[in-house]
Motif scaffolding. Structure first.
Motif, mmCIF file in Angstrom:
data_model
loop_
_atom_site.group_PDB
_atom_site.id
_atom_site.type_symbol
_atom_site.label_atom_id
_atom_site.label_comp_id
_atom_site.label_asym_id
_atom_site.label_seq_id
_atom_site.Cartn_x
_atom_site.Cartn_y
_atom_site.Cartn_z
ATOM 1 N N LEU A 47 115.040 25.436 -79.476
ATOM 2 C CA LEU A 47 114.427 24.251 -78.895
ATOM 3 C C LEU A 47 114.995 24.010 -77.502
ATOM 4 C CD1 LEU A 47 112.717 21.593 -79.390
ATOM 5 C CD2 LEU A 47 114.878 20.560 -80.045
ATOM 6 N N THR A 48 114.141 23.623 -76.563
ATOM 7 C CA THR A 48 114.606 23.269 -75.221
ATOM 8 C C THR A 48 114.071 21.896 -74.854
ATOM 9 O OG1 THR A 48 112.734 24.299 -74.088
ATOM 10 C CG2 THR A 48 114.671 25.680 -74.443
ATOM 11 N N LEU A 49 114.885 21.132 -74.147
ATOM 12 C CA LEU A 49 114.476 19.841 -73.605
ATOM 13 C C LEU A 49 114.570 19.917 -72.090
ATOM 14 C CD1 LEU A 49 116.334 17.267 -75.898
ATOM 15 C CD2 LEU A 49 113.912 17.806 -75.868
ATOM 16 N N ASN A 61 118.649 26.567 -82.135
ATOM 17 C CA ASN A 61 117.422 26.946 -82.836
ATOM 18 C C ASN A 61 116.289 27.339 -81.887
ATOM 19 O OD1 ASN A 61 116.733 24.477 -81.777
ATOM 20 N ND2 ASN A 61 116.024 23.593 -83.696
#
Length: 113
Positions: A79-81, A77
Motif C-alpha cells: 500500500l502507498t499513500l 503490504n
C-alpha cells in the motif's frame, strides 16, 4: 490546491499519531519513496509550462510532456499513500532529456512544508 495538500497532510499526521499504520511498517520504519514520473505527452505544446524533448532522428519535431516528482509513504503490504507531488516546468534549469538530472535538481530544491 493548497487546501487539498493541507488536508492530506492533516489526515496522514492523524493516522501516524494515532498509530493506525503501525502494523504496516517496514522493519519498524516508515519508508518514503521518491520518484520522477512522466504523466502525459502530446505532439503539440498545450501550455507554456510544458517540458519538451526533441524526437530522436528528427531535426525540428518535439514531444511536449508533463513531468512530476512524487513522494509516497510505502507500507510492507504494498500500500502507498501519496505525500506530495511537484510539477516540473520549462523554467527549471535542468536538461529535461536527463531523467537523473531532473530528479537531482528538484530534490535539491524541494523543501516540503
Amino acid at each position: 490546491m493548497e487546501n487539498i495538500e493541507e488536508a492530506l497532510i492533516h489526515i496522514i499526521q492523524k493516522l501516524l499519531r494515532g498509530k493506525k499504520l503501525r502494523d504496516f511498517l517496514v522493519t519498524k520504519d516508515y519508508l518514503i519513496a521518491i520518484d520522477g514520473t512522466r504523466k502525459m505527452s502530446r505532439p503539440y505544446r498545450w501550455s507554456e509550462e510544458c517540458l519538451q524533448k526533441r524526437i530522436r532522428g528528427t531535426e525540428d519535431q518535439y514531444e511536449y510532456y508533463v513531468y512530476t516528482l512524487e513522494a509516497n509513504l510505502v507500507f510492507s503490504n504494498g500500500l502507498t499513500l501519496p505525500l506530495m507531488t511537484e510539477f516540473l516546468d520549462n523554467t527549471s534549469e535542468v536538461n529535461p532529456e536527463s531523467n537523473k538530472t531532473v530528479k537531482v535538481k528538484v530534490l535539491s530544491d524541494w523543501q516540503p512544508g
